[in-house]
Design a protein around this motif. Sequence first.
Motif, mmCIF file in Angstrom:
data_model
loop_
_atom_site.group_PDB
_atom_site.id
_atom_site.type_symbol
_atom_site.label_atom_id
_atom_site.label_comp_id
_atom_site.label_asym_id
_atom_site.label_seq_id
_atom_site.Cartn_x
_atom_site.Cartn_y
_atom_site.Cartn_z
ATOM 1 N N SER A 444 0.843 -1.201 0.000
ATOM 2 C CA SER A 444 0.000 0.000 0.000
ATOM 3 C C SER A 444 0.875 1.247 0.000
ATOM 4 O O SER A 444 1.825 1.361 0.760
ATOM 5 N N ILE A 445 0.534 2.181 -0.886
ATOM 6 C CA ILE A 445 1.352 3.397 -1.029
ATOM 7 C C ILE A 445 0.530 4.604 -0.615
ATOM 8 O O ILE A 445 -0.579 4.808 -1.097
ATOM 9 N N LYS A 446 1.090 5.384 0.309
ATOM 10 C CA LYS A 446 0.430 6.618 0.711
ATOM 11 C C LYS A 446 1.185 7.755 0.031
ATOM 12 O O LYS A 446 2.378 7.925 0.277
ATOM 13 N N VAL A 447 0.522 8.459 -0.869
ATOM 14 C CA VAL A 447 1.211 9.525 -1.595
ATOM 15 C C VAL A 447 1.067 10.853 -0.852
ATOM 16 O O VAL A 447 0.067 11.035 -0.131
ATOM 17 N N PRO A 448 2.006 11.812 -1.008
ATOM 18 C CA PRO A 448 3.212 11.688 -1.808
ATOM 19 C C PRO A 448 4.209 10.731 -1.151
ATOM 20 O O PRO A 448 4.292 10.672 0.063
ATOM 21 N N MET A 449 4.945 10.006 -1.994
ATOM 22 C CA MET A 449 5.929 9.058 -1.491
ATOM 23 C C MET A 449 7.153 9.089 -2.405
ATOM 24 O O MET A 449 7.015 8.965 -3.620
ATOM 25 N N VAL A 450 8.295 9.293 -1.814
ATOM 26 C CA VAL A 450 9.536 9.246 -2.590
ATOM 27 C C VAL A 450 10.365 8.094 -2.048
ATOM 28 O O VAL A 450 10.538 7.976 -0.825
ATOM 29 N N ARG A 451 10.825 7.212 -2.944
ATOM 30 C CA ARG A 451 11.643 6.076 -2.513
ATOM 31 C C ARG A 451 12.986 6.113 -3.212
ATOM 32 O O ARG A 451 13.050 6.400 -4.413
ATOM 33 N N LEU A 452 14.035 5.841 -2.472
ATOM 34 C CA LEU A 452 15.384 5.838 -3.048
ATOM 35 C C LEU A 452 15.927 4.416 -3.065
ATOM 36 O O LEU A 452 15.829 3.697 -2.069
ATOM 37 N N PHE A 453 16.485 4.029 -4.219
ATOM 38 C CA PHE A 453 17.033 2.683 -4.363
ATOM 39 C C PHE A 453 18.497 2.754 -4.776
ATOM 40 O O PHE A 453 18.903 3.673 -5.503
ATOM 41 N N ARG A 454 19.230 1.775 -4.329
ATOM 42 C CA ARG A 454 20.641 1.687 -4.730
ATOM 43 C C ARG A 454 20.999 0.207 -4.821
ATOM 44 O O ARG A 454 20.769 -0.545 -3.864
ATOM 45 N N GLY A 455 21.490 -0.179 -6.000
ATOM 46 C CA GLY A 455 21.879 -1.582 -6.194
ATOM 47 C C GLY A 455 20.738 -2.546 -5.924
ATOM 48 O O GLY A 455 20.941 -3.621 -5.358
ATOM 49 N N GLY A 456 19.509 -2.190 -6.304
ATOM 50 C CA GLY A 456 18.371 -3.099 -6.151
ATOM 51 C C GLY A 456 17.715 -3.032 -4.789
ATOM 52 O O GLY A 456 16.688 -3.662 -4.558
ATOM 53 N N LYS A 457 18.326 -2.284 -3.857
ATOM 54 C CA LYS A 457 17.744 -2.239 -2.493
ATOM 55 C C LYS A 457 17.238 -0.834 -2.167
ATOM 56 O O LYS A 457 17.854 0.157 -2.565
ATOM 57 N N GLU A 458 16.136 -0.787 -1.393
ATOM 58 C CA GLU A 458 15.624 0.516 -0.970
ATOM 59 C C GLU A 458 16.495 1.047 0.170
ATOM 60 O O GLU A 458 16.750 0.345 1.145
ATOM 61 N N VAL A 459 16.965 2.291 0.025
ATOM 62 C CA VAL A 459 17.810 2.854 1.083
ATOM 63 C C VAL A 459 17.056 3.859 1.956
ATOM 64 O O VAL A 459 17.443 4.099 3.095
ATOM 65 N N ALA A 460 15.988 4.434 1.436
ATOM 66 C CA ALA A 460 15.213 5.383 2.250
ATOM 67 C C ALA A 460 13.888 5.674 1.565
ATOM 68 O O ALA A 460 13.747 5.471 0.351
ATOM 69 N N ASN A 461 12.909 6.109 2.351
ATOM 70 C CA ASN A 461 11.669 6.594 1.752
ATOM 71 C C ASN A 461 11.091 7.703 2.618
ATOM 72 O O ASN A 461 11.473 7.860 3.776
ATOM 73 N N ASN A 462 10.207 8.487 2.019
ATOM 74 C CA ASN A 462 9.586 9.586 2.742
ATOM 75 C C ASN A 462 8.168 9.774 2.215
ATOM 76 O O ASN A 462 7.989 9.898 1.002
ATOM 77 N N ASN A 463 7.189 9.747 3.098
ATOM 78 C CA ASN A 463 5.820 9.912 2.591
ATOM 79 C C ASN A 463 5.169 11.200 3.069
ATOM 80 O O ASN A 463 3.974 11.270 3.308
ATOM 81 N N GLN A 464 6.002 12.240 3.176
ATOM 82 C CA GLN A 464 5.448 13.563 3.497
ATOM 83 C C GLN A 464 5.786 14.531 2.384
ATOM 84 O O GLN A 464 6.797 14.355 1.713
ATOM 85 N N ALA A 465 4.943 15.550 2.231
ATOM 86 C CA ALA A 465 5.260 16.571 1.230
ATOM 87 C C ALA A 465 6.564 17.235 1.636
ATOM 88 O O ALA A 465 6.773 17.526 2.814
ATOM 89 N N MET A 466 7.459 17.422 0.671
ATOM 90 C CA MET A 466 8.741 18.070 0.977
ATOM 91 C C MET A 466 8.870 19.323 0.127
ATOM 92 O O MET A 466 8.405 19.361 -1.007
ATOM 93 N N ASN A 467 9.517 20.345 0.691
ATOM 94 C CA ASN A 467 9.876 21.482 -0.147
ATOM 95 C C ASN A 467 11.231 21.187 -0.786
ATOM 96 O O ASN A 467 11.819 20.121 -0.554
ATOM 97 N N ARG A 468 11.713 22.137 -1.577
ATOM 98 C CA ARG A 468 12.930 21.861 -2.332
ATOM 99 C C ARG A 468 14.124 21.542 -1.418
ATOM 100 O O ARG A 468 14.868 20.596 -1.652
ATOM 101 N N ILE A 469 14.248 22.338 -0.342
ATOM 102 C CA ILE A 469 15.396 22.132 0.545
ATOM 103 C C ILE A 469 15.333 20.736 1.163
ATOM 104 O O ILE A 469 16.317 20.003 1.208
ATOM 105 N N GLU A 470 14.128 20.362 1.627
ATOM 106 C CA GLU A 470 13.978 19.049 2.268
ATOM 107 C C GLU A 470 14.248 17.919 1.277
ATOM 108 O O GLU A 470 14.907 16.925 1.615
ATOM 109 N N LEU A 471 13.773 18.101 0.031
ATOM 110 C CA LEU A 471 13.984 17.058 -0.973
ATOM 111 C C LEU A 471 15.478 16.903 -1.277
ATOM 112 O O LEU A 471 16.010 15.784 -1.305
ATOM 113 N N TYR A 472 16.157 18.036 -1.496
ATOM 114 C CA TYR A 472 17.590 17.971 -1.814
ATOM 115 C C TYR A 472 18.366 17.353 -0.652
ATOM 116 O O TYR A 472 19.289 16.562 -0.852
#
Length: 490
Positions: A444-472
């Motif tokens: 189940s995905i609660k949007v907004p959701m950003v997921r980061l993957f590296r080498g096939g594995k998830e390294v982090a996710n965030n399901n809150q709205a982010m501004n530019r600074i928070e996203l970077y």
Amino acid sequence: MKRLWYVAIGLLIILVALWGLQRHLYQEPVAQDEYRLAKGAEYENVVPLLVLGSGPAGLSAALYAGRANMPSLILEGDQPGGLLTTTTQVDNWPGIQDQTGPKIIKQLRDQAKTFGARMIRDTAVQVDFGSWPFVVHTQEGKTLQALSLVIATGAYSRTLGIPGEKKYWGNGVSVCAICDAPYYKDKEVIVVGGGDSAFEEAMQLAAYAKKVWVVMRGNQARASANMKDRLVGYSNIEIIGSKQLRSISGDGNKVTGVVLQDSATGVSSEMDIDGVFLAIGHIPNTAMFAGQLDLDLQNYLILKDRSQVTSLPGVFAAGDVHDRVYQQAGIAAGNGIKAALDALEFLNELGVNSDFLGTIEANLYDVRESGPLKPVPTATSAKQLTRMIDSLKPLLVDFYSQTCPSCLHMLPLINQASARFGGSINFIKVDVGKTPEIAKMFGSIKVPMVRLFRGGKEVANNNQAMNRIELYKFITEHLLGAVNSVPNSP
Ligand code: NDP
């Protein structure tokens, strides 16, 4: 005697430190004789009328500047369109009945653009009003010189600062019903506040939730008569007066209850609840101007007489950033018009006309410099996404939905992040409404959701709205440190 000397030297050190602090906190404003036009070569990245903020006030200011052929640039800020974009039904925008906030903003935006207003997705982060032209530094690293400035940075939502508020922020505590209401289907929620915002949020939530309690600290709602009338039509909304929220509790993942205290008797009671929506007013976005412009005790910008002029000539303000009384979109738009007219008069008196602008044409900020951003591609199949996740190059996946305003706010930021980090990271977005089979891959995905993957594995996710600074920050913290250590990473 020796001791007296030590005390005197100590006092002297304290006085010097206080003097330095005072100088740091209160910057000397630009001297009157510095307001004089110089030769083009002395300018760089000049904007004749720079507008900070893209709500009704900022857009109206740019519209009027455009009609007067005065080049303007809007720094749109972290929430393009401002607070009005979070309002579903607007029936008090003069001339138009029953319209959504985003639609009104789009019309204003298109109209301002028609008259030549330029806008960029960037935010002012520091201003220097110690000399003229005023210097404005942006989040994207630009340094602009503004001949005049309209501050229309609006306000942000006030919070209560009670136990549990921070802990469950985004997991049951929210300030945006229009963004989060769908997650409260058949649940019970409370809205704190008794103004128009609280009533509007309650109605937005009532379309999903089983029960909505509007909790007011007093007995009288401040909401307008029209809002009160509309609320009567909802059988699942109930108002609780004279109660203050004292704490929010949960099971570690989500909100499960609150403690309310009776304003009159002081007696506390517990209440089981699934969500808490705060609608207790706003705080003006003026921190950047403290020490450089006059602010009142609640940090609203102070204006001169009946104009939009701040305490510094050449700097004007419009909208909720100075208006703590009316706070209406229509009034903000009117203020924006006044601010533009005041700014045009200021520029005119200085001699900033088409002849002068012709002489500094090469020194004007060129909006094309930023160029159109390439949109991040949309995943079309689960197979394509799996291949990208498994590739050596790290991947950011942005899950969004067309019905989630905070997701739509984030899309341009994702494009910007892609332009900035695209060399080291792949970017892709998934429209969970259009391609549910891809979303299903992740449960189940609660949007907004950003997921980061590296080498096939998830390294982090965030399901809150982010501004530019928070996203970077999220990207650099979780991926970029790692990028260099990825063998053969492109
Ligand atoms: P308001 O200032 O009108 O109302 C804030 C509410 O929050 C009040 O009921 C206030 O209580 C309560 N409150 C403040 N601090 C606390 C606290 N610490 N604990 C509990 N309650 C608290 O803000 P709004 O955001 O509702 O509205 C701002 C402006 O925007 C208004 O002019 C409104 O008309 C306008 N607006 C118009 C809309 C529309 O027409 N569609 C929609 C939304 C807003 P108290 O009354 O006791 O001080």
